[in-house]
Scaffold this motif. Sequence first.
Motif: not given
Length: 517
Positions: A173-175, A183-184, A202-204, A265-269
């Motif tokens: 929720a914070l993100v 597109r998130l 998480m990615y766009m 353009g990066r990703m997150s976990i």
Amino acid sequence: MLPRKQQSPPAFINSEPMPPLSNRAADNADAIRTLLGNPSDLSVRSFAVGANKHPCILICVDGLVDKTMVNDQILKPMMLRFEDAETPEPDELAAMLEQEVLSVTDVEAAVSMDDVVLGIMSGSAALFVDGTAGVIVLDCKGWKSRSVDEPQTESIIRGPREGFTENLRTNTALVRRILRDSRLRFDSIKIGRRSKRDVVLMYMDGIVNPKLKAEAIRRLKSIDVDDISGSGTVEQFISDSFLSPFPLFINSERPDKVTGGLLQGRMSILVDGDPFALIFPVTFSSNIQSPEDFYQHWLIASATRLLRMMSAFIATFLPALYIALLEYHHGMIPSSLAFSIAGAREGVPFPAVVEAFMMEGTLELLREAGIRLPKPIGQTIGIVGGLVIGEAAVAAGFVSPVMVIVVAVTAIASFLFPSYSFAIALRLLRFAIMLSAAFFGLYGIILAYIVINIHMVNLNSFGVPYTAPFAPFYKGDWIDLIVRSPATMLNERPVIVDPLDITREDVKHDGDANEMV
């Protein structure tokens, strides 16, 4: 992307099969009690609905569910809806409860005992209607969690004060609150044979490279362990190299840092139960960049980055340079400085390398002690302990005052990095370079520097060269590297991550004025 070996589960992990769901609610309740070992926190609520007293059972774990929600949105509606009326057939009753009666947001139908047990252990309640094998799993999580607070490991002067917590849904929720784009994407994966912990990738969509996304999903799904204790465990399993001291992921408690990475353009976990997010792919330069760089004027941010680059050199090589000059290359020291150092070292019984290892080892002990002790004591021991031990060592003649100054400056320089993992890597390399300087002088330092650079050039973070955009050279990425260019010039995403959409902003220049469209 670098290929990784696909892991296959060993033959011995297949546990005893789950019993099938029964048409009798009481049998299902007994089976769940047996599977869970009849724990004291398992709540089994038997009740009857309608004038014909149709039996139903609600099962949940006390402490994982919101009791108010269970009472007001599940039990009370069911009992009032059929208070004086005859209930329909079991299958029709279950469908009516799911569609018309239960006022819970997330309602799912489970068809296997494994799904039911997983739902109960995840904070849901399982509703059994006698006469049907179908089970209604109701999301009513309500465990206690830490509130959103300021990040503890990433303090900045200017910027948001919100940090991630141990609750996965709070973190997502914070993100979403920062990045309000349709597109998130949040791809949920359960990892752990026994824990079945929720992990969110998480990615766009439309920005991230599809090959990067596919590789990240493949690596996450290849993790086959009983449990992942947190994001640090995930990092070790999916990292490109487990031998390198350099961090191949950026871990952060800051939602703004994560969203900034996603937009590049990066990703997150995110891992449930862990307040740290992993950002990837990253490069060496990512470790000297901070979210605060984008909240400050570009001149201030650029000066700070240059200071961090200089600090990286000081924190890694200063003790080794002191050892090399003092033991092997006296002629390179100015005469006045050489006489001053010689006078300060008069009576010291140990060579410079022994001095350095003694002081650096003591400093590491103080650092670790400060971390492990309670905060009020830990903040004191680092300062007072360093002053007292340093002064006592000089007074006793064990070390020279110059060595205390060198170690102190090195310690201060190591505190300037936003990434704690990167600072630890430099601390480890410092000892190796000190040994090299003790054996070969400046030649040893140069050899160590060459070996470190060869190692870094061969490193990759999800296929991205760790030394980019230095090597390979990407001219466009230098505008946000050592110096941070003005915001109006940052109109493209980093080339090194190969995003689908390279344009970040459309900037029109009209004379001296810049209009953002």
